[in-house]
Write a protein that holds these residues in place. Structure first.
Motif, PDB file in Angstrom:
ATOM      1  N   ALA A 359       0.843  -1.432  -0.121  1.00 19.10           N
ATOM      2  CA  ALA A 359      -0.092   0.185  -0.007  1.00 19.10           C
ATOM      3  C   ALA A 359       0.794   1.225  -0.142  1.00 19.10           C
ATOM      4  O   ALA A 359       0.553   2.284  -0.708  1.00 19.10           O
ATOM      5  CB  ALA A 359      -0.840  -0.052   1.267  1.00 19.10           C
ATOM      6  N   ASP A 360       2.003   1.180   0.601  1.00 18.28           N
ATOM      7  CA  ASP A 360       2.623   2.356   0.645  1.00 18.28           C
ATOM      8  C   ASP A 360       3.642   2.750  -0.526  1.00 18.28           C
ATOM      9  O   ASP A 360       3.688   3.756  -1.131  1.00 18.28           O
ATOM     10  CB  ASP A 360       4.010   2.108   1.714  1.00 18.28           C
ATOM     11  N   GLU A 361       3.913   1.625  -1.236  1.00 15.10           N
ATOM     12  CA  GLU A 361       4.240   1.650  -2.505  1.00 15.10           C
ATOM     13  C   GLU A 361       3.417   2.218  -3.542  1.00 15.10           C
ATOM     14  O   GLU A 361       3.633   3.379  -4.306  1.00 15.10           O
ATOM     15  CB  GLU A 361       4.941   0.420  -3.147  1.00 15.10           C
ATOM     16  N   SER A 362       1.985   1.881  -3.445  1.00 15.10           N
ATOM     17  CA  SER A 362       1.038   2.481  -4.464  1.00 15.10           C
ATOM     18  C   SER A 362       0.892   3.982  -4.024  1.00 15.10           C
ATOM     19  O   SER A 362       0.785   4.858  -4.962  1.00 15.10           O
ATOM     20  CB  SER A 362      -0.171   1.823  -4.156  1.00 15.10           C
ATOM     21  N   GLN A 363       1.100   4.175  -2.648  1.00 15.11           N
ATOM     22  CA  GLN A 363       0.662   5.638  -2.212  1.00 15.11           C
ATOM     23  C   GLN A 363       1.989   6.695  -2.674  1.00 15.11           C
ATOM     24  O   GLN A 363       1.773   7.719  -3.258  1.00 15.11           O
ATOM     25  CB  GLN A 363       0.616   5.872  -0.994  1.00 15.11           C
ATOM     26  N   LEU A 364       3.183   5.871  -2.807  1.00 19.45           N
ATOM     27  CA  LEU A 364       4.341   6.541  -3.224  1.00 19.45           C
ATOM     28  C   LEU A 364       4.203   7.185  -4.853  1.00 19.45           C
ATOM     29  O   LEU A 364       4.783   8.024  -5.126  1.00 19.45           O
ATOM     30  CB  LEU A 364       5.503   5.782  -3.050  1.00 19.45           C
ATOM     31  N   LEU A 365       3.648   6.282  -5.552  1.00 16.04           N
ATOM     32  CA  LEU A 365       3.605   6.398  -7.020  1.00 16.04           C
ATOM     33  C   LEU A 365       2.591   7.651  -7.106  1.00 16.04           C
ATOM     34  O   LEU A 365       2.935   8.417  -7.894  1.00 16.04           O
ATOM     35  CB  LEU A 365       2.934   5.139  -7.815  1.00 16.04           C
ATOM     36  N   ASP A 366       1.592   7.661  -6.639  1.00 15.14           N
ATOM     37  CA  ASP A 366       0.667   8.998  -6.434  1.00 15.14           C
ATOM     38  C   ASP A 366       1.590  10.102  -6.099  1.00 15.14           C
ATOM     39  O   ASP A 366       1.104  11.326  -6.636  1.00 15.14           O
ATOM     40  CB  ASP A 366      -0.554   8.828  -5.577  1.00 15.14           C
ATOM     41  N   ALA A 367       2.109   9.914  -4.940  1.00 12.89           N
ATOM     42  CA  ALA A 367       2.881  11.194  -4.383  1.00 12.89           C
ATOM     43  C   ALA A 367       3.857  11.573  -5.334  1.00 12.89           C
ATOM     44  O   ALA A 367       3.991  12.882  -5.541  1.00 12.89           O
ATOM     45  CB  ALA A 367       3.583  10.900  -2.988  1.00 12.89           C
ATOM     46  N   ILE A 368       4.513  10.846  -6.103  1.00 14.61           N
ATOM     47  CA  ILE A 368       5.642  11.276  -7.086  1.00 14.61           C
ATOM     48  C   ILE A 368       4.976  12.072  -8.135  1.00 14.61           C
ATOM     49  O   ILE A 368       5.446  13.052  -8.515  1.00 14.61           O
ATOM     50  CB  ILE A 368       6.285   9.837  -7.437  1.00 14.61           C
ATOM     51  N   GLY A 369       3.814  11.538  -8.602  1.00 14.44           N
ATOM     52  CA  GLY A 369       3.011  12.343  -9.657  1.00 14.44           C
ATOM     53  C   GLY A 369       2.559  13.597  -9.090  1.00 14.44           C
ATOM     54  O   GLY A 369       2.883  14.586 -10.009  1.00 14.44           O
ATOM     55  N   LEU A 370       1.949  13.775  -7.892  1.00 16.98           N
ATOM     56  CA  LEU A 370       1.692  15.114  -7.217  1.00 16.98           C
ATOM     57  C   LEU A 370       3.016  15.872  -7.197  1.00 16.98           C
ATOM     58  O   LEU A 370       2.827  17.191  -7.299  1.00 16.98           O
ATOM     59  CB  LEU A 370       0.959  14.786  -5.932  1.00 16.98           C
ATOM     60  N   ASP A 371       4.059  15.390  -6.673  1.00 15.49           N
ATOM     61  CA  ASP A 371       5.074  16.170  -6.737  1.00 15.49           C
ATOM     62  C   ASP A 371       5.739  16.936  -7.888  1.00 15.49           C
ATOM     63  O   ASP A 371       5.847  17.983  -8.148  1.00 15.49           O
ATOM     64  CB  ASP A 371       6.452  15.202  -6.059  1.00 15.49           C
ATOM     65  N   VAL A 372       5.669  16.091  -8.901  1.00 16.20           N
ATOM     66  CA  VAL A 372       6.280  16.540 -10.307  1.00 16.20           C
ATOM     67  C   VAL A 372       5.236  17.565 -10.842  1.00 16.20           C
ATOM     68  O   VAL A 372       5.614  18.712 -11.191  1.00 16.20           O
ATOM     69  CB  VAL A 372       6.137  15.515 -11.294  1.00 16.20           C
ATOM     70  N   ARG A 373       3.676  17.187 -10.763  1.00 14.23           N
ATOM     71  CA  ARG A 373       2.866  18.462 -11.064  1.00 14.23           C
ATOM     72  C   ARG A 373       2.923  19.624 -10.437  1.00 14.23           C
ATOM     73  O   ARG A 373       2.915  20.892 -10.825  1.00 14.23           O
ATOM     74  CB  ARG A 373       1.554  17.777 -11.229  1.00 14.23           C
ATOM     75  N   THR A 374       3.227  19.604  -8.922  1.00 16.31           N
ATOM     76  CA  THR A 374       3.506  20.846  -8.352  1.00 16.31           C
ATOM     77  C   THR A 374       4.673  21.601  -8.525  1.00 16.31           C
ATOM     78  O   THR A 374       4.549  22.683  -8.622  1.00 16.31           O
ATOM     79  CB  THR A 374       3.302  20.441  -6.650  1.00 16.31           C
ATOM     80  N   ALA A 375       5.733  20.895  -8.705  1.00 12.88           N
ATOM     81  CA  ALA A 375       6.923  21.490  -8.923  1.00 12.88           C
ATOM     82  C   ALA A 375       7.138  21.989 -10.481  1.00 12.88           C
ATOM     83  O   ALA A 375       7.568  23.271 -10.345  1.00 12.88           O
ATOM     84  CB  ALA A 375       8.196  20.564  -9.046  1.00 12.88           C
ATOM     85  N   LEU A 376       6.524  21.278 -11.435  1.00 12.79           N
ATOM     86  CA  LEU A 376       6.343  21.847 -12.779  1.00 12.79           C
ATOM     87  C   LEU A 376       5.399  23.144 -12.889  1.00 12.79           C
ATOM     88  O   LEU A 376       5.760  24.180 -13.399  1.00 12.79           O
ATOM     89  CB  LEU A 376       5.841  20.745 -13.570  1.00 12.79           C
ATOM     90  N   ASP A 377       4.370  22.896 -12.055  1.00 20.78           N
ATOM     91  CA  ASP A 377       3.557  24.435 -12.018  1.00 20.78           C
ATOM     92  C   ASP A 377       4.245  25.329 -11.351  1.00 20.78           C
ATOM     93  O   ASP A 377       4.186  26.658 -11.725  1.00 20.78           O
ATOM     94  CB  ASP A 377       2.280  24.056 -11.175  1.00 20.78           C
ATOM     95  N   GLU A 378       4.923  25.309 -10.317  1.00 23.43           N
ATOM     96  CA  GLU A 378       5.812  26.181  -9.606  1.00 23.43           C
ATOM     97  C   GLU A 378       6.885  26.795 -10.495  1.00 23.43           C
ATOM     98  O   GLU A 378       7.115  28.009 -10.529  1.00 23.43           O
ATOM     99  CB  GLU A 378       6.368  25.606  -8.371  1.00 23.43           C
ATOM    100  N   LEU A 379       7.362  25.931 -11.296  1.00 26.71           N
ATOM    101  CA  LEU A 379       8.511  26.313 -12.418  1.00 26.71           C
ATOM    102  C   LEU A 379       7.908  27.433 -13.279  1.00 26.71           C
ATOM    103  O   LEU A 379       8.534  28.355 -13.581  1.00 26.71           O
ATOM    104  CB  LEU A 379       9.112  25.197 -12.849  1.00 26.71           C
TER     105      LEU A 379
END
Length: 462
Positions: A359-379
């Motif tokens: 379950a932690d691995e599945s949540q991590l995949l979602d968190a990575i996607g969120l991190d990338v989208r947030t960082a891209l929007d910020e850039l």
């Protein structure tokens, strides 16, 4: 004469020793390498990172320790015994001694585990956790680099703000001195003199605050680099470049723009490179192997052994001792029949841990996607802000020039010029902050993509 020479020599020795002892009181070293070398120094000297390296080495040694159970075990033992109460038996004229005074024995034993499900599975668990330790080290290294680069660039911003406030203080001080001269000759009113004095006094706290913030940031970075306290820290402006990102998404880091529909491909790139993904994957594998270790407790264990003994033996009838050797080989098998449901409970608990890790691995995949989208929007947002603030600084500089011209020609007022100076200071400060925020956004995006280890640092201070 010779005595005076010896005293003079001794005096120079004492003076030299005193200077060598007192040298640290005034000698302050300066640390100002290029950013890439500073990062290398960080990874070699940062104390938290060194502890993470020790954890990885410990995990590797755990593999060796666990694997030792499957290797042959060879033991050598020696005993020596002195008997002080030896009995004698007499038969008519014959006396028989029952034992020798000194008895010796040498034993060589060999044991080899042939089959043990739990032992062999434990090796797999140890290797999985070795990979977990390696991934944990990569995660910590990425976080350390992100924090260091952000703190390093913030010092450059604080230094620029300090210089800006210093220029403002010097400017207000010069205008105050001019105002005093004009007031003495009657060319300036008392009100305008007071206004110049207030303007100068109001500029000083901002400079002191900028100096305090800069000193605190430098001290924190010196501590992070494990440098000696008081080391002068030189900062160089830098830019980032990443060939791995540029190969798949040209111009993304520099321009902050990404064509529509490319975000999912960018997320997939992050999922391949983020060390947290390796950490989660190997953790799942470790828990899976742990379940197998518990299950293997139901299996039999088979071991082979061999022993060789060389000892002196007493012959009571010949009244002599002789050295004799004996040996034996064999197999030993054991089968667990009942353990009070302990093994079944361990298997059940291991499966629950495995489900949690999955379950932690599945949540991590979602968190990575969120991190990338947030960082891209910020850039993207910071790239637009940078263009806007650069244009604002140009407009403020032009406005200040016009205000000077109007004041010199008599068409403008001192208040108008003062407002233009204030606007120019704010524009320069906002432009400096925008440059820092843009660089920070690039650092955050590279961290979100897991590419900080593949990043190059370009010196832009020249």
């Amino acid at each position: 004469m010779r005595t005076n020479s010896r005293l003079l020599w001794l005096g120079w020795v004492i003076l030299g020793g005193s200077l060598a002892y007192l040298r640290p009181l005034w000698a302050v070293e300066r640390f100002e390498p290029p950013v890439g070398e500073a990062v290398q120094w960080l990874l070699e000297h940062n104390r938290d990172y060194q502890k993470a390296l020790a954890d990885r080495r410990k995990a590797r040694l755990d593999v060796v320790e666990t694997g030792a159970a499957t290797l042959p075990s060879l033991q050598l033992s020696a005993t020596g015994t002195h008997l002080g109460n030896i009995q004698d038996f007499k038969f008519d004229s014959l006396t028989l001694t029952t034992a020798a005074d000194d008895n010796y024995s040498f034993n060589l034993g060999l044991t080899q585990l042939l089959f043990s499900g739990s032992a062999f599975q434990a090796i797999g668990v140890a290797r999985s956790y070795e990979r977990v330790a390696e991934a944990s080290l990569a995660v910590q290294r990425a976080a350390l680099l992100r924090g260091f680069l952000t703190g390093y660039s913030s010092i450059a911003l604080l230094e620029e703000l300090r210089v800006l406030n210093e220029e403002v203080v010097e400017g207000t001080k010069a205008r105050l001195e001019d105002a005093r001269l004009l007031h003495e000759i009657g060319a300036l009113s008392r009100f305008d003199l007071l206004r110049s004095e207030v303007e100068h006094m109001n500029s000083i706290p901002a400079l002191r605050e900028a100096e305090d913030q800069l000193d605190q940031a430098r001290a924190a970075l010196v501590l992070q680099l494990a440098l000696e306290p008081g080391t002068e820290l030189g900062i160089r402006a830098f830019e980032l470049a990443c060939s791995a990102l540029a190969a798949e998404f040209p111009g993304l880091l520099a321009e902050g723009s990404l064509p529509g529909g490319e975000r999912e491909r960018l997320v997939a790139l992050a999922q391949r490179h983020r060390p947290e993904r390796d950490l989660a994957t190997n953790a799942v594998e470790g828990y899976r192997r742990a379940v197998r270790v518990y299950q293997s407790d139901h299996l039999p264990t088979l071991a082979a052994f061999a022993n060789l003994e060389h000892a002196n033996q007493w012959d009571m009838f010949s009244q002599e001792e002789t050295w004799r050797s004996s040996w034996n080989v064999g197999l030993q098998a054991s089968l667990p029949l009942f353990s009070g449901f302990r093994t079944a409970a361990q298997v059940a608990k291991g499966r629950q841990d495995l489900r949690k890790a999955q379950a932690d691995e599945s949540q991590l995949l979602d968190a990575i996607g969120l991190d990338v989208r947030t960082a891209l929007d910020e850039l993207q947002r910071r790239s637009l802000d940078m263009m806007a603030w650069e244009r604002n600084a140009e407009a403020a500089a032009e406005g200040l020039e016009i205000a000077h011209t109007r004041r010199e020609s008599g068409a403008g007022s001192e208040l108008e010029l003062r407002d233009a100076r204030t606007a120019m200071k704010a524009a320069r400060a906002n432009a400096a902050l925008a440059r820092h925020q843009l660089l920070t956004a690039r650092i955050d995006l590279l961290h979100a993509l897991g590419l900080l280890d593949e990043t190059f640092y370009l010196d832009s201070s020249k």
